[in-house]
Scaffold this motif. Structure first.
Motif, PDB file in Angstrom:
ATOM      1  N   ASP A  27       0.106   9.583  10.701  1.00 41.97           N
ATOM      2  CA  ASP A  27      -1.150   9.091  11.272  1.00 41.97           C
ATOM      3  C   ASP A  27      -2.004   8.358  10.236  1.00 41.97           C
ATOM      4  O   ASP A  27      -2.730   7.417  10.578  1.00 41.97           O
ATOM      5  CB  ASP A  27      -1.942  10.243  11.911  1.00 41.97           C
ATOM      6  CG  ASP A  27      -1.322  10.689  13.231  1.00 41.97           C
ATOM      7  OD1 ASP A  27      -0.576   9.891  13.848  1.00 41.97           O
ATOM      8  OD2 ASP A  27      -1.566  11.841  13.656  1.00 41.97           O
ATOM      9  N   LYS A  59       0.867  -1.181   0.000  1.00 39.48           N
ATOM     10  CA  LYS A  59       0.000   0.000   0.000  1.00 39.48           C
ATOM     11  C   LYS A  59       0.905   1.232   0.000  1.00 39.48           C
ATOM     12  O   LYS A  59       1.785   1.368   0.852  1.00 39.48           O
ATOM     13  CB  LYS A  59      -0.887  -0.036   1.253  1.00 39.48           C
ATOM     14  CG  LYS A  59      -1.572   1.255   1.575  1.00 39.48           C
ATOM     15  CD  LYS A  59      -2.816   1.447   0.759  1.00 39.48           C
ATOM     16  CE  LYS A  59      -3.527   2.732   1.191  1.00 39.48           C
ATOM     17  NZ  LYS A  59      -4.497   3.189   0.192  1.00 39.48           N
ATOM     18  N   ARG A  91       0.163 -11.471   8.348  1.00 36.70           N
ATOM     19  CA  ARG A  91      -0.168 -10.060   8.576  1.00 36.70           C
ATOM     20  C   ARG A  91       0.937  -9.306   9.333  1.00 36.70           C
ATOM     21  O   ARG A  91       0.695  -8.310   9.995  1.00 36.70           O
ATOM     22  CB  ARG A  91      -1.533  -9.893   9.263  1.00 36.70           C
ATOM     23  CG  ARG A  91      -2.650 -10.604   8.504  1.00 36.70           C
ATOM     24  CD  ARG A  91      -4.034 -10.102   8.795  1.00 36.70           C
ATOM     25  NE  ARG A  91      -4.334  -8.825   8.151  1.00 36.70           N
ATOM     26  CZ  ARG A  91      -4.553  -8.674   6.840  1.00 36.70           C
ATOM     27  NH1 ARG A  91      -4.455  -9.685   5.999  1.00 36.70           N
ATOM     28  NH2 ARG A  91      -4.831  -7.462   6.364  1.00 36.70           N
ATOM     29  N   ASP A 139      -3.332   4.642  10.880  1.00 35.30           N
ATOM     30  CA  ASP A 139      -4.734   4.317  10.686  1.00 35.30           C
ATOM     31  C   ASP A 139      -4.900   3.083   9.785  1.00 35.30           C
ATOM     32  O   ASP A 139      -5.653   2.163  10.099  1.00 35.30           O
ATOM     33  CB  ASP A 139      -5.381   5.546  10.026  1.00 35.30           C
ATOM     34  CG  ASP A 139      -6.860   5.559  10.241  1.00 35.30           C
ATOM     35  OD1 ASP A 139      -7.262   5.287  11.375  1.00 35.30           O
ATOM     36  OD2 ASP A 139      -7.607   5.827   9.272  1.00 35.30           O
ATOM     37  N   TYR A 140      -4.159   3.080   8.683  1.00 33.74           N
ATOM     38  CA  TYR A 140      -4.224   1.962   7.744  1.00 33.74           C
ATOM     39  C   TYR A 140      -3.755   0.662   8.414  1.00 33.74           C
ATOM     40  O   TYR A 140      -4.400  -0.385   8.300  1.00 33.74           O
ATOM     41  CB  TYR A 140      -3.370   2.268   6.502  1.00 33.74           C
ATOM     42  CG  TYR A 140      -3.147   1.070   5.621  1.00 33.74           C
ATOM     43  CD1 TYR A 140      -4.132   0.644   4.719  1.00 33.74           C
ATOM     44  CD2 TYR A 140      -1.964   0.340   5.693  1.00 33.74           C
ATOM     45  CE1 TYR A 140      -3.933  -0.476   3.922  1.00 33.74           C
ATOM     46  CE2 TYR A 140      -1.759  -0.776   4.902  1.00 33.74           C
ATOM     47  CZ  TYR A 140      -2.745  -1.179   4.020  1.00 33.74           C
ATOM     48  OH  TYR A 140      -2.551  -2.287   3.243  1.00 33.74           O
ATOM     49  N   ARG A 188      -3.669  -0.142  11.540  1.00 35.47           N
ATOM     50  CA  ARG A 188      -4.604  -0.625  12.575  1.00 35.47           C
ATOM     51  C   ARG A 188      -5.851  -1.222  11.937  1.00 35.47           C
ATOM     52  O   ARG A 188      -6.301  -2.301  12.336  1.00 35.47           O
ATOM     53  CB  ARG A 188      -4.969   0.516  13.527  1.00 35.47           C
ATOM     54  CG  ARG A 188      -3.766   0.854  14.395  1.00 35.47           C
ATOM     55  CD  ARG A 188      -4.129   1.728  15.590  1.00 35.47           C
ATOM     56  NE  ARG A 188      -2.961   1.872  16.457  1.00 35.47           N
ATOM     57  CZ  ARG A 188      -2.583   2.991  17.049  1.00 35.47           C
ATOM     58  NH1 ARG A 188      -3.297   4.100  16.886  1.00 35.47           N
ATOM     59  NH2 ARG A 188      -1.506   3.033  17.821  1.00 35.47           N
ATOM     60  N   LYS A 189      -6.388  -0.547  10.924  1.00 35.52           N
ATOM     61  CA  LYS A 189      -7.607  -1.063  10.266  1.00 35.52           C
ATOM     62  C   LYS A 189      -7.341  -2.395   9.579  1.00 35.52           C
ATOM     63  O   LYS A 189      -8.213  -3.259   9.520  1.00 35.52           O
ATOM     64  CB  LYS A 189      -8.135  -0.038   9.268  1.00 35.52           C
ATOM     65  CG  LYS A 189      -8.896   1.069   9.965  1.00 35.52           C
ATOM     66  CD  LYS A 189      -9.699   1.930   8.981  1.00 35.52           C
ATOM     67  CE  LYS A 189     -10.478   2.983   9.761  1.00 35.52           C
ATOM     68  NZ  LYS A 189     -10.249   4.341   9.277  1.00 35.52           N
ATOM     69  N   ALA A 190      -6.133  -2.539   9.017  1.00 37.83           N
ATOM     70  CA  ALA A 190      -5.812  -3.786   8.313  1.00 37.83           C
ATOM     71  C   ALA A 190      -5.307  -4.862   9.277  1.00 37.83           C
ATOM     72  O   ALA A 190      -4.986  -5.969   8.847  1.00 37.83           O
ATOM     73  CB  ALA A 190      -4.756  -3.513   7.239  1.00 37.83           C
ATOM     74  N   ASP A 191      -5.239  -4.494  10.564  1.00 31.70           N
ATOM     75  CA  ASP A 191      -4.829  -5.445  11.591  1.00 31.70           C
ATOM     76  C   ASP A 191      -3.432  -6.038  11.319  1.00 31.70           C
ATOM     77  O   ASP A 191      -3.236  -7.252  11.353  1.00 31.70           O
ATOM     78  CB  ASP A 191      -5.886  -6.569  11.694  1.00 31.70           C
ATOM     79  CG  ASP A 191      -5.720  -7.365  12.973  1.00 31.70           C
ATOM     80  OD1 ASP A 191      -5.148  -6.830  13.932  1.00 31.70           O
ATOM     81  OD2 ASP A 191      -6.142  -8.548  12.998  1.00 31.70           O
TER      82      ASP A 191
END
Ligand SMILES: [Fe+2]
Length: 310
Positions: free
Chosen positions: A73, A29, A49, A77-78, A80-83
């Motif tokens: 940030d 990403k 992951r 954010d990315y 954390r959301k994608a774990d």
């Protein structure tokens, strides 16, 4: 390929092992920072992951001397959301055009901050230029890991190899993660060419040799760049290409361009380039692993502005 270049041989084998296997290929990403034209990446192993962040950006407003965290940030954010779990914060080199957010990201997400071992050379050169005292260590100890050519590491189940690709600076590394190559400031998009080689310790012949070496990676290698400045004919920013496209079409260094021709072109072009807007703050922070200089007795960190040195 030179038969004695075993780091490169291992890198080629690594890429080949990941081609045509979508399920295990690293996911990449990109985050593009337009003010500094920098592409940062989060690359992860879809199976475990586990992930790495490559060349992050700390926002910096030079007139006010204020740092901020919007770009970093967005990455947090990315992640954390994608774990994802961050194992590595990889720097391809000590950037001269943006400040690294690696320490901030490490504080929030964990992971080891890594760069090439030749960062010591860069610290020596710029330690002198900025007249740093003995408190500024020139041994790379600000980083958790110093890579040398051929070092292997991993992101989850994805093996990775670090290649030393000097020329833009003495410390540049390329990171080969599965079939993805993060080549830093060596090549840019085929229609834009290559990185400059005129910073202290830079060397156009070395840059040519480093790029030729990278170009021995398989055609299908996914190539991720550290910057894009848009070629004159292009509407959009771009930061991903393939080794085939670079080898056959890079306007500065495609197959068939000799070292002499490249060095001549690069030297002439570099003489016309302005210094990066943020070179003085960037270097002072990035040679410290992305940390601000130690605060003075009033608790404030200061950057120096060497006059008539560049
Ligand atoms: Fe750079």
């Amino acid at each position: 390929m030179q038969s004695d270049d075993s780091p490169l041989r291992h890198a080629i084998e690594l890429v080949v092992g990941f081609l045509h296997d979508e399920a295990k290929a690293p996911r990449v990403k990109a985050f593009f920072d337009e003010p500094t034209f920098t592409a940062s990446y989060v690359v992860h192993d879809p199976v475990t992951r586990r992930a790495a962040i490559v060349d992050s950006v700390l926002d910096f407003d030079q007139p006010s001397g204020r740092t901020s965290f919007g770009s970093a940030d967005a990455i947090i954010d990315y992640v954390r959301k994608a774990d994802l779990t961050i194992d590595w914060l990889l720097e391809t080199h000590a950037h001269a055009d943006h400040l690294s957010a690696a320490p901030y990201l490490q504080e929030k997400l964990g992971g080891k901050i890594a760069i090439g071992q030749e960062i010591r050379t860069v610290q020596g050169v710029f330690g002198k230029i900025f007249n740093e005292g003995t408190k500024f260590a020139r041994d790379g100890s600000q980083f958790d890991r110093l890579f040398v050519d051929g070092d292997s590491f991993a992101i989850g189940d994805i093996p990775a190899i670090a290649l030393h690709v000097p020329g833009h600076t003495p410390a540049d590394m390329a990171y080969i993660l599965g079939d993805a190559a993060f080549v830093g400031d060596t090549m840019f998009m085929p229609d834009y060419g290559t990185a400059r080689a005129d910073f202290p310790g830079g060397n156009a012949s070395q840059l040519y040799q480093s790029i030729r070496r990278l170009m021995k990676l398989p055609d299908e290698t996914r190539v991720f760049l550290c910057h894009d400045y848009k070629a004159p004919s292009r509407e959009n920013f771009a930061w991903e290409t393939t080794m085939r496209a670079e080898r056959s079409g890079n306007v500065h260094v495609r197959e068939g361009v000799t070292e002499d021709a490249f060095v001549q072109m690069r030297t002439k072009r570099d003489a016309t380039l302005d210094l990066p807007r943020l070179i003085l703050p960037s270097i002072q922070v990035n040679m410290r692993g992305g940390r601000l200089p130690e605060p003075e007795d009033n608790g404030v960190s200061y950057l120096k502005l060497p006059l008539n040195q560049f």
